[in-house]
Design a protein around this motif. Structure first.
Motif, PDB file in Angstrom:
ATOM      1  N   ARG A 160       0.858  -1.186   0.000  1.00  0.00           N
ATOM      2  CA  ARG A 160       0.000   0.000   0.000  1.00  0.00           C
ATOM      3  C   ARG A 160       0.894   1.236   0.000  1.00  0.00           C
ATOM      4  N   ALA A 161       0.537   2.226  -0.836  1.00  0.00           N
ATOM      5  CA  ALA A 161       1.281   3.482  -0.897  1.00  0.00           C
ATOM      6  C   ALA A 161       0.285   4.631  -0.867  1.00  0.00           C
ATOM      7  N   GLN A 162       0.695   5.694  -0.230  1.00  0.00           N
ATOM      8  CA  GLN A 162      -0.162   6.872  -0.186  1.00  0.00           C
ATOM      9  C   GLN A 162       0.558   7.982  -0.947  1.00  0.00           C
ATOM     10  N   ILE A 163      -0.159   8.609  -1.886  1.00  0.00           N
ATOM     11  CA  ILE A 163       0.425   9.691  -2.666  1.00  0.00           C
ATOM     12  C   ILE A 163      -0.497  10.900  -2.609  1.00  0.00           C
ATOM     13  N   ARG A 164       0.053  12.050  -2.914  1.00  0.00           N
ATOM     14  CA  ARG A 164      -0.732  13.278  -2.941  1.00  0.00           C
ATOM     15  C   ARG A 164      -0.771  13.774  -4.380  1.00  0.00           C
TER      16      ARG A 164
ATOM     17  N   GLN B 170      -5.112  16.742 -11.180  1.00  0.00           N
ATOM     18  CA  GLN B 170      -4.595  15.398 -11.458  1.00  0.00           C
ATOM     19  C   GLN B 170      -5.598  14.343 -11.005  1.00  0.00           C
ATOM     20  N   ALA B 171      -6.146  14.509  -9.833  1.00  0.00           N
ATOM     21  CA  ALA B 171      -7.105  13.540  -9.301  1.00  0.00           C
ATOM     22  C   ALA B 171      -8.346  13.469 -10.184  1.00  0.00           C
ATOM     23  N   ARG B 172      -8.865  14.641 -10.599  1.00  0.00           N
ATOM     24  CA  ARG B 172     -10.046  14.647 -11.470  1.00  0.00           C
ATOM     25  C   ARG B 172      -9.748  13.958 -12.796  1.00  0.00           C
ATOM     26  N   ALA B 173      -8.608  14.297 -13.417  1.00  0.00           N
ATOM     27  CA  ALA B 173      -8.256  13.715 -14.719  1.00  0.00           C
ATOM     28  C   ALA B 173      -8.039  12.206 -14.602  1.00  0.00           C
TER      29      ALA B 173
ATOM     30  N   SER C   3      -9.646   0.700 -12.592  1.00  0.00           N
ATOM     31  CA  SER C   3      -9.552   1.409 -11.315  1.00  0.00           C
ATOM     32  C   SER C   3      -8.436   2.450 -11.383  1.00  0.00           C
ATOM     33  N   VAL C   4      -8.547   3.443 -10.514  1.00  0.00           N
ATOM     34  CA  VAL C   4      -7.494   4.457 -10.421  1.00  0.00           C
ATOM     35  C   VAL C   4      -6.178   3.776 -10.032  1.00  0.00           C
ATOM     36  N   ALA C   5      -6.246   2.846  -9.084  1.00  0.00           N
ATOM     37  CA  ALA C   5      -5.040   2.138  -8.648  1.00  0.00           C
ATOM     38  C   ALA C   5      -4.382   1.399  -9.812  1.00  0.00           C
ATOM     39  N   ASP C   6      -5.188   0.786 -10.672  1.00  0.00           N
ATOM     40  CA  ASP C   6      -4.650   0.067 -11.828  1.00  0.00           C
ATOM     41  C   ASP C   6      -3.927   1.031 -12.769  1.00  0.00           C
ATOM     42  N   LEU C   7      -4.517   2.197 -13.001  1.00  0.00           N
ATOM     43  CA  LEU C   7      -3.874   3.187 -13.865  1.00  0.00           C
ATOM     44  C   LEU C   7      -2.572   3.701 -13.253  1.00  0.00           C
ATOM     45  N   VAL C   8      -2.560   3.905 -11.953  1.00  0.00           N
ATOM     46  CA  VAL C   8      -1.339   4.368 -11.278  1.00  0.00           C
ATOM     47  C   VAL C   8      -0.249   3.310 -11.388  1.00  0.00           C
ATOM     48  N   ARG C   9      -0.604   2.040 -11.136  1.00  0.00           N
ATOM     49  CA  ARG C   9       0.397   0.961 -11.257  1.00  0.00           C
ATOM     50  C   ARG C   9       0.935   0.865 -12.675  1.00  0.00           C
TER      51      ARG C   9
END
Length: 86
Positions: free
Chosen positions: A3-7, A12-15, A26-32
């Motif tokens: 688990r990682a927490q980012i700001r 950025q969050a909306r896009a 999922s957002v997590a999948d896109l981040v990975r």
């Protein structure tokens, strides 16, 4: 997984949420996936370890064609012709 927490900035969050919705991911999948792409691109830039590996290969392989370096395109085309049955 770890688990990682980012700001993120608000934009950025909306896009990112919108992209995830459009791609049905999922957002997590896109981040990975983004992190994986970034790491691959930057690993390709670090070629310092490749020079010693390449030097070990010099003179290690031999060809029946002494002019292979000069005429590699011709030999490659011939190999493709042979493979396709021409």
């Amino acid at each position: 997984m770890v688990r990682a927490q980012i700001r993120l900035t608000e934009s950025q969050a909306r896009a990112l949420k919108e992209r995830a919705r459009l791609e049905k991911r999922s957002v997590a999948d896109l981040v990975r996936a983004s992190i994986a792409d970034y790491l691959v691109r930057h690993a390709a830039r670090d070629r310092s370890g490749l020079v010693p590996q390449a030097r070990k290969l010099v003179g290690r392989y031999h060809s029946k064609h002494p002019d292979l370096a000069e005429n590699h395109d011709r030999y490659l085309a011939g190999a493709y012709d042979h493979e396709s049955g021409r």
